[in-house]
Design a protein around this motif. Structure first.
Motif, mmCIF file in Angstrom:
data_model
loop_
_atom_site.group_PDB
_atom_site.id
_atom_site.type_symbol
_atom_site.label_atom_id
_atom_site.label_comp_id
_atom_site.label_asym_id
_atom_site.label_seq_id
_atom_site.Cartn_x
_atom_site.Cartn_y
_atom_site.Cartn_z
ATOM 1 N N LEU A 22 0.836 -1.203 0.000
ATOM 2 C CA LEU A 22 0.000 0.000 0.000
ATOM 3 C C LEU A 22 0.871 1.252 0.000
ATOM 4 O O LEU A 22 1.904 1.302 0.675
ATOM 5 C CB LEU A 22 -0.924 0.006 1.218
ATOM 6 N N PRO A 23 0.473 2.266 -0.746
ATOM 7 C CA PRO A 23 1.276 3.489 -0.844
ATOM 8 C C PRO A 23 1.217 4.315 0.445
ATOM 9 O O PRO A 23 0.236 4.273 1.188
ATOM 10 C CB PRO A 23 0.630 4.239 -2.000
ATOM 11 N N ASP A 24 2.276 5.065 0.672
ATOM 12 C CA ASP A 24 2.366 5.917 1.861
ATOM 13 C C ASP A 24 1.631 7.239 1.691
ATOM 14 O O ASP A 24 1.420 7.952 2.667
ATOM 15 C CB ASP A 24 3.836 6.220 2.190
ATOM 16 N N ASP A 25 1.238 7.565 0.462
ATOM 17 C CA ASP A 25 0.614 8.869 0.220
ATOM 18 C C ASP A 25 -0.903 8.865 0.381
ATOM 19 O O ASP A 25 -1.565 9.854 0.086
ATOM 20 C CB ASP A 25 1.002 9.397 -1.166
ATOM 21 N N ILE A 26 -1.466 7.762 0.883
ATOM 22 C CA ILE A 26 -2.908 7.685 1.119
ATOM 23 C C ILE A 26 -3.147 7.385 2.590
ATOM 24 O O ILE A 26 -2.593 6.429 3.135
ATOM 25 C CB ILE A 26 -3.575 6.593 0.265
ATOM 26 N N ALA A 27 -3.996 8.194 3.224
ATOM 27 C CA ALA A 27 -4.400 7.959 4.611
ATOM 28 C C ALA A 27 -5.711 7.168 4.587
ATOM 29 O O ALA A 27 -6.795 7.742 4.491
ATOM 30 C CB ALA A 27 -4.567 9.279 5.351
ATOM 31 N N PHE A 28 -5.600 5.842 4.628
ATOM 32 C CA PHE A 28 -6.781 4.990 4.661
ATOM 33 C C PHE A 28 -7.440 5.107 6.037
ATOM 34 O O PHE A 28 -6.751 5.198 7.049
ATOM 35 C CB PHE A 28 -6.390 3.524 4.417
ATOM 36 N N THR A 29 -8.779 5.074 6.077
ATOM 37 C CA THR A 29 -9.459 5.119 7.375
ATOM 38 C C THR A 29 -9.215 3.832 8.147
ATOM 39 O O THR A 29 -9.227 3.833 9.372
ATOM 40 C CB THR A 29 -10.977 5.355 7.224
ATOM 41 N N SER A 30 -9.000 2.741 7.434
ATOM 42 C CA SER A 30 -8.571 1.459 7.999
ATOM 43 C C SER A 30 -7.877 0.708 6.870
ATOM 44 O O SER A 30 -8.161 0.954 5.699
ATOM 45 C CB SER A 30 -9.760 0.664 8.542
#
Length: 107
Positions: free
Chosen positions: A51-59
């Motif tokens: 998973l990329p570091d530039d996305i803040a997933f909610t979970s």
């Protein structure tokens, strides 16, 4: 602060060997880039295991495919799984409308 109608991406979280990812790729993949939805939220593909570091997933995404609507690196909403083309288009349309995502240059 994001402006209404700001650009967004539809991030497809997938993994090798995923039957539902393959079905989405067959049924939707070839036409998605030609749709109004793609103009509103271009597709970006990422691997579940990287998973990329530039996305803040909610979970963290668990299921594949998971489609995450992202704006300015923040998750706005998601579709988990693929239950067929009609369901996908309906839920994606609702997601885009709920978050007021428009195509760049659209009023």
């Amino acid at each position: 602060m994001a402006l209404p109608g700001a650009a967004a991406d539809l991030v497809m979280v997938e993994q090798a060997g995923c039957h539902w990812c393959a079905q989405w790729n067959e049924e939707i993949g070839p036409i998605y880039p030609k749709t109004e939805e793609a103009a509103r939220a271009p597709l970006r593909r990422v691997d579940l295991r990287d998973l990329p570091d530039d996305i803040a997933f909610t979970s963290p995404p668990v299921f594949t495919p998971t489609f995450v609507l992202v704006e300015d690196g923040q998750e706005l909403g998601r579709i988990e799984g693929y239950a067929g083309d009609e369901f996908f288009w309906f839920v994606l349309g609702k997601l885009l409308d709920t978050h007021d995502v428009t195509a760049p240059g659209a009023e």
